[in-house]
Design an enzyme around this catalytic site. Structure first.
Site, PDB file in Angstrom:
ATOM      1  CG  ASP A  22      44.754 -50.378 -58.508  1.00  0.00           C
ATOM      2  OD1 ASP A  22      45.831 -50.597 -59.103  1.00  0.00           O
ATOM      3  OD2 ASP A  22      44.336 -51.139 -57.616  1.00  0.00           O
ATOM      4  CB  SER A  23      44.568 -53.574 -61.712  1.00  0.00           C
ATOM      5  OG  SER A  23      44.901 -53.881 -60.372  1.00  0.00           O
ATOM      6  CB  CYS A  37      48.195 -49.012 -60.066  1.00  0.00           C
ATOM      7  SG  CYS A  37      48.760 -50.576 -60.728  1.00  0.00           S
ATOM      8  CD  GLU A  58      40.440 -56.392 -57.570  1.00  0.00           C
ATOM      9  OE1 GLU A  58      39.270 -56.251 -57.963  1.00  0.00           O
ATOM     10  OE2 GLU A  58      41.142 -55.439 -57.180  1.00  0.00           O
ATOM     11  CB  CYS A  64      51.189 -54.284 -54.793  1.00  0.00           C
ATOM     12  SG  CYS A  64      49.568 -54.644 -55.507  1.00  0.00           S
ATOM     13  CG  HIS A 104      45.307 -54.890 -54.988  1.00  0.00           C
ATOM     14  ND1 HIS A 104      45.661 -54.151 -56.081  1.00  0.00           N
ATOM     15  CD2 HIS A 104      44.055 -55.375 -55.246  1.00  0.00           C
ATOM     16  CE1 HIS A 104      44.672 -54.189 -56.982  1.00  0.00           C
ATOM     17  NE2 HIS A 104      43.693 -54.929 -56.486  1.00  0.00           N
TER      18      HIS A 104
HETATM   19  N1  DGL Z   1      47.398 -52.455 -57.302  1.00  0.00           N
HETATM   20  C1  DGL Z   1      48.349 -52.555 -58.315  1.00  0.00           C
HETATM   21  C2  DGL Z   1      49.756 -52.240 -57.879  1.00  0.00           C
HETATM   22  O1  DGL Z   1      49.917 -51.361 -57.117  1.00  0.00           O
HETATM   23  C3  DGL Z   1      48.182 -53.613 -59.344  1.00  0.00           C
HETATM   24  C4  DGL Z   1      48.102 -54.999 -58.905  1.00  0.00           C
HETATM   25  C5  DGL Z   1      47.786 -55.893 -60.089  1.00  0.00           C
HETATM   26  O2  DGL Z   1      46.777 -55.632 -60.746  1.00  0.00           O
HETATM   27  O3  DGL Z   1      48.574 -56.798 -60.347  1.00  0.00           O
HETATM   28  O4  DGL Z   1      50.709 -52.792 -58.293  1.00  0.00           O
END
Ligand code: DGL
Length: 260
Positions: free
Chosen positions: A10-11, A73, A151, A183, A185
């Protein structure tokens, strides 16, 4: 039986919400999780940039012998999964906003989707929406600014509360009864979201479905791990202490900083 690890990326820390579901459903598996926080947020990047980052992450996980890759992600999945599947000879599991379950559940015929710009603008998201939403009103909202706050460990901050109030206001005005978290996150924000929208709006995310799908694919290709104590590695490529706090409930986990 196959002890090669499951690879996830993931990011940043968002995909840990998916990873935890996978470890519950598949407790004997080994795994490697990549938190590409140096390049977060993915949601603001172009499709080409997202694809390049996904290839970089996948190359590392494949070099480490992963038997399956979970793109943990939504932004990466909706922009790059077709390219990854065409490029590599290994199964990929992706995650997309759970539009279908929300469309089946809504009684007000109005659902909300909170996701990144990259996800909401993707053609895969447009296709899925078209398939499942015909007589339903969808309130789409870009969760601008949420990922950097998560983050940076600012989930419980005043800034987060104000930002969530702003993003959720159009959903409340339109009388949604289901809120899709698009998302990985965002599940970490559920307590804060509930404080704003109350308990009558159902919050839907795809974590458990992804875990079940991962298990089903490993069963199908006869690649489940034998009964063992699973070992887990986490690599992050920016210096931050936030990740540590998200790993508390995971046993046998080794965390390291690494360039990738
Ligand atoms: N966690 C990611 C998602 O599901 C990426 C969020 C991001 O880095 O913008 O979209």
């Amino acid at each position: 039986m196959n002890t090669q690890p499951i690879g996830l990326f993931d990011s940043g820390i968002g995909g840990i919400s998916i990873w935890k579901e996978i470890l519950n459903v598949l407790p004997y598996e080994n795994s490697i999780y990549l938190a590409d926080s140096k390049n977060a947020p993915y949601g603001q990047k172009s499709k080409e940039e997202i694809i390049a980052l996904c290839i970089k992450n996948t190359d590392y996980l494949i070099a480490r012998g992963c038997k399956i890759i979970v793109v943990a992600c939504n932004t990466a999945t909706t922009n790059a999964i077709e390219i990854l599947r065409a490029r590599y000879d290994i199964p990929f599991i992706g995650i997309e906003p759970a539009i279908k379950p929300a469309a089946l559940k809504t009684l007000t015929h109005t659902i909300g989707i909170l996701a990144t710009k990259g996800t909401l603008n993707s053609s895969l998201f447009a296709e899925t929406s078209k398939k499942y939403i015909s007589d339903i009103k969808v309130v789409e909202q870009i969760g601008e600014g949420l990922v950097p706050l998560i983050e940076n460990g600012l989930i419980e901050s005043e800034e987060m509360e104000q930002l969530l109030k702003k993003h959720l206001a159009p959903m409340l005005q339109n009388n949604i009864d289901c809120l899709v978290l698009g998302c990985t996150h965002y599940p970490f924000l559920i307590p804060q979201i509930k404080k704003i929208i109350g308990n009558s709006i159902q919050i839907i995310d795809s974590g458990l479905a992804v875990a079940k799908q991962t298990k089903a694919v490993l069963e199908r290709i006869a690649s489940l791990a034998p009964q063992q104590i699973g070992k887990h590695e986490v690599y992050i490529n920016s210096k931050t202490d936030t990740l540590q706090t998200f790993l508390k409930e995971i046993e046998n986990v080794h965390l390291a900083y690494k360039e990738f």
